[in-house]
Scaffold this motif. Structure first.
Motif, mmCIF file in Angstrom:
data_model
loop_
_atom_site.group_PDB
_atom_site.id
_atom_site.type_symbol
_atom_site.label_atom_id
_atom_site.label_comp_id
_atom_site.label_asym_id
_atom_site.label_seq_id
_atom_site.Cartn_x
_atom_site.Cartn_y
_atom_site.Cartn_z
ATOM 1 N N MET A 1 0.824 -1.206 0.000
ATOM 2 C CA MET A 1 0.000 0.000 0.000
ATOM 3 C C MET A 1 0.862 1.262 0.000
ATOM 4 O O MET A 1 0.503 2.260 -0.638
ATOM 5 N N PHE A 2 1.992 1.216 0.681
ATOM 6 C CA PHE A 2 2.890 2.361 0.687
ATOM 7 C C PHE A 2 3.396 2.637 -0.733
ATOM 8 O O PHE A 2 3.464 3.796 -1.179
ATOM 9 N N GLY A 3 3.737 1.579 -1.448
ATOM 10 C CA GLY A 3 4.177 1.729 -2.838
ATOM 11 C C GLY A 3 3.063 2.243 -3.731
ATOM 12 O O GLY A 3 3.309 3.045 -4.644
ATOM 13 N N THR A 4 1.836 1.819 -3.458
ATOM 14 C CA THR A 4 0.686 2.281 -4.248
ATOM 15 C C THR A 4 0.437 3.770 -4.033
ATOM 16 O O THR A 4 0.133 4.507 -4.969
ATOM 17 N N VAL A 5 0.569 4.219 -2.778
ATOM 18 C CA VAL A 5 0.422 5.644 -2.475
ATOM 19 C C VAL A 5 1.492 6.455 -3.197
ATOM 20 O O VAL A 5 1.207 7.515 -3.774
ATOM 21 N N ALA A 6 2.721 5.954 -3.188
ATOM 22 C CA ALA A 6 3.820 6.647 -3.874
ATOM 23 C C ALA A 6 3.556 6.733 -5.378
ATOM 24 O O ALA A 6 3.825 7.769 -6.018
ATOM 25 N N LEU A 7 2.998 5.661 -5.943
ATOM 26 C CA LEU A 7 2.660 5.657 -7.368
ATOM 27 C C LEU A 7 1.565 6.678 -7.671
ATOM 28 O O LEU A 7 1.635 7.408 -8.670
ATOM 29 N N TRP B 1 -5.675 6.572 1.803
ATOM 30 C CA TRP B 1 -6.204 7.727 1.065
ATOM 31 C C TRP B 1 -6.200 9.003 1.899
ATOM 32 O O TRP B 1 -6.104 10.105 1.375
ATOM 33 N N THR B 2 -6.286 8.856 3.228
ATOM 34 C CA THR B 2 -6.317 10.041 4.087
ATOM 35 C C THR B 2 -4.986 10.789 4.073
ATOM 36 O O THR B 2 -4.958 11.994 4.314
ATOM 37 N N VAL B 3 -3.892 10.096 3.808
ATOM 38 C CA VAL B 3 -2.583 10.752 3.711
ATOM 39 C C VAL B 3 -2.626 11.822 2.619
ATOM 40 O O VAL B 3 -2.187 12.965 2.813
ATOM 41 N N LEU B 4 -3.189 11.460 1.489
ATOM 42 C CA LEU B 4 -3.284 12.373 0.354
ATOM 43 C C LEU B 4 -4.288 13.490 0.628
ATOM 44 O O LEU B 4 -4.059 14.651 0.263
ATOM 45 N N ILE B 5 -5.378 13.143 1.276
ATOM 46 C CA ILE B 5 -6.398 14.145 1.592
ATOM 47 C C ILE B 5 -5.858 15.198 2.548
ATOM 48 O O ILE B 5 -6.089 16.402 2.371
ATOM 49 N N PHE B 6 -5.127 14.774 3.566
ATOM 50 C CA PHE B 6 -4.566 15.731 4.525
ATOM 51 C C PHE B 6 -3.563 16.667 3.849
ATOM 52 O O PHE B 6 -3.521 17.864 4.148
ATOM 53 N N ASN B 7 -2.777 16.121 2.938
ATOM 54 C CA ASN B 7 -1.835 16.964 2.197
ATOM 55 C C ASN B 7 -2.573 17.999 1.356
ATOM 56 O O ASN B 7 -2.169 19.160 1.268
ATOM 57 N N GLN C 1 0.911 9.374 -5.967
ATOM 58 C CA GLN C 1 1.504 10.712 -5.838
ATOM 59 C C GLN C 1 2.308 11.076 -7.071
ATOM 60 O O GLN C 1 2.287 12.223 -7.526
ATOM 61 N N ALA C 2 3.023 10.102 -7.613
ATOM 62 C CA ALA C 2 3.807 10.351 -8.829
ATOM 63 C C ALA C 2 2.889 10.701 -9.996
ATOM 64 O O ALA C 2 3.189 11.603 -10.788
ATOM 65 N N ALA C 3 1.749 10.001 -10.099
ATOM 66 C CA ALA C 3 0.785 10.316 -11.156
ATOM 67 C C ALA C 3 0.195 11.706 -10.944
ATOM 68 O O ALA C 3 -0.026 12.467 -11.898
ATOM 69 N N GLY C 4 -0.035 12.058 -9.675
ATOM 70 C CA GLY C 4 -0.591 13.368 -9.371
ATOM 71 C C GLY C 4 0.344 14.509 -9.720
ATOM 72 O O GLY C 4 -0.107 15.647 -9.930
ATOM 73 N N MET C 5 1.640 14.237 -9.808
ATOM 74 C CA MET C 5 2.608 15.281 -10.147
ATOM 75 C C MET C 5 2.319 15.882 -11.523
ATOM 76 O O MET C 5 2.583 17.066 -11.761
ATOM 77 N N TYR C 6 1.761 15.078 -12.417
ATOM 78 C CA TYR C 6 1.409 15.597 -13.739
ATOM 79 C C TYR C 6 0.308 16.649 -13.618
ATOM 80 O O TYR C 6 0.326 17.666 -14.317
ATOM 81 N N VAL C 7 -0.643 16.396 -12.730
ATOM 82 C CA VAL C 7 -1.723 17.359 -12.509
ATOM 83 C C VAL C 7 -1.164 18.645 -11.906
ATOM 84 O O VAL C 7 -1.487 19.753 -12.344
ATOM 85 N N MET C 8 -0.300 18.501 -10.895
ATOM 86 C CA MET C 8 0.267 19.667 -10.240
ATOM 87 C C MET C 8 1.075 20.518 -11.217
ATOM 88 O O MET C 8 0.972 21.742 -11.233
ATOM 89 N N THR C 9 1.873 19.858 -12.049
ATOM 90 C CA THR C 9 2.679 20.581 -13.029
ATOM 91 C C THR C 9 1.798 21.326 -14.020
ATOM 92 O O THR C 9 2.097 22.464 -14.406
ATOM 93 N N THR C 10 0.690 20.703 -14.412
ATOM 94 C CA THR C 10 -0.237 21.349 -15.342
ATOM 95 C C THR C 10 -0.884 22.577 -14.715
ATOM 96 O O THR C 10 -0.963 23.644 -15.336
ATOM 97 N N VAL C 11 -1.324 22.445 -13.459
ATOM 98 C CA VAL C 11 -1.999 23.557 -12.785
ATOM 99 C C VAL C 11 -1.020 24.691 -12.475
ATOM 100 O O VAL C 11 -1.368 25.874 -12.545
#
Length: 231
Positions: free
Chosen positions: A57-63, A189-195, A65-75
């Protein structure tokens, strides 16, 4: 000779605080502090999350987050440069500052909507993404929240100390909540939500501070598109 050397050391000691009082130096240090805490707070949680979530699950969260970096870079687009430039040029014109702030915010919202549409198609059509739909949606929210900021406004006005204080306080709060709430793989999922919530709080607080100095103005589609073109 010793007396002369002592005098030089004393002069240097007086000069260093003077340098630190320079606005350019303070803003540079604030930027470095923001970047440092952006890396430090997640680093603090890594051992805890790796143990509580487990390797899979830790690896899945990291994956996610890596996918989300594309969204952040776009915004983020190029507003840290183009928006900062426009704000610096209009720093003594409250009405113009208000227009720039509002138009860039709307431009970021437009980019979030575009990114959300593309992400939704990917999540519901790619099997690997579909299997981790909740995590990817949470990661997209966190990434979009991180991209939605007013850095360009405070950087253009050389007021990064204010933004750094907000950023550090909200990230510290998110880190604390992660340690309190996350108790197993089901809480990943809460890790990402809190961030994401930390970024939202920082953004809202920064807007409240900004609008104490400039009038609130409704953004326009034309202005937002213009911000995208100039970026």
């Amino acid at each position: 000779m010793a007396h002369h050397r002592k005098g030089r050391i004393l002069a240097l000691n007086f000069r260093v605080p003077r340098v630190l009082q320079h606005r350019l130096v303070q803003n540079g240090l604030a930027l470095y502090l923001i970047q440092a805490t952006t890396m430090l707070f997640p680093l603090v949680t890594v051992p805890f999350l790796a143990r509580v979530l487990g390797p899979v699950m830790f690896g899945t969260v990291a994956l996610a987050q890596a996918a989300g970096m594309y969204v952040m870079t776009t915004v983020e687009y190029n507003f840290t440069l183009s928006g900062t430039r426009d704000v610096a040029r209009a720093r003594h014109l409250p009405e113009e500052l208000s227009r720039i702030l509002a138009d860039v915010i709307l431009a970021r919202v437009m980019l979030i909507l575009i990114s959300a549409g593309i992400a939704a198609v990917a999540i519901y059509t790619v099997p690997v993404f579909a299997a981790n739909r909740v995590l990817l949606m949470a990661a997209g929210y966190a990434a979009a929240s991180q991209g939605m900021n007013a850095v360009h406004y405070f950087l253009g006005l050389e007021r990064m100390k204010t933004l750094a204080s907000l950023d550090i306080a909200t990230k510290a709060l998110a880190t604390m909540m992660i340690f309190i709430v996350v108790r197993g793989p089901g809480d990943a999922w809460t890790v990402l939500i809190f961030n994401g919530l930390a970024c939202n709080l920082s953004f809202i607080a920064s807007l409240l501070i900004a609008y104490r100095d400039v009038p609130v103005r409704r953004p326009t589609i034309k202005g937002a598109v213009g911000s995208l073109i100039s970026g």
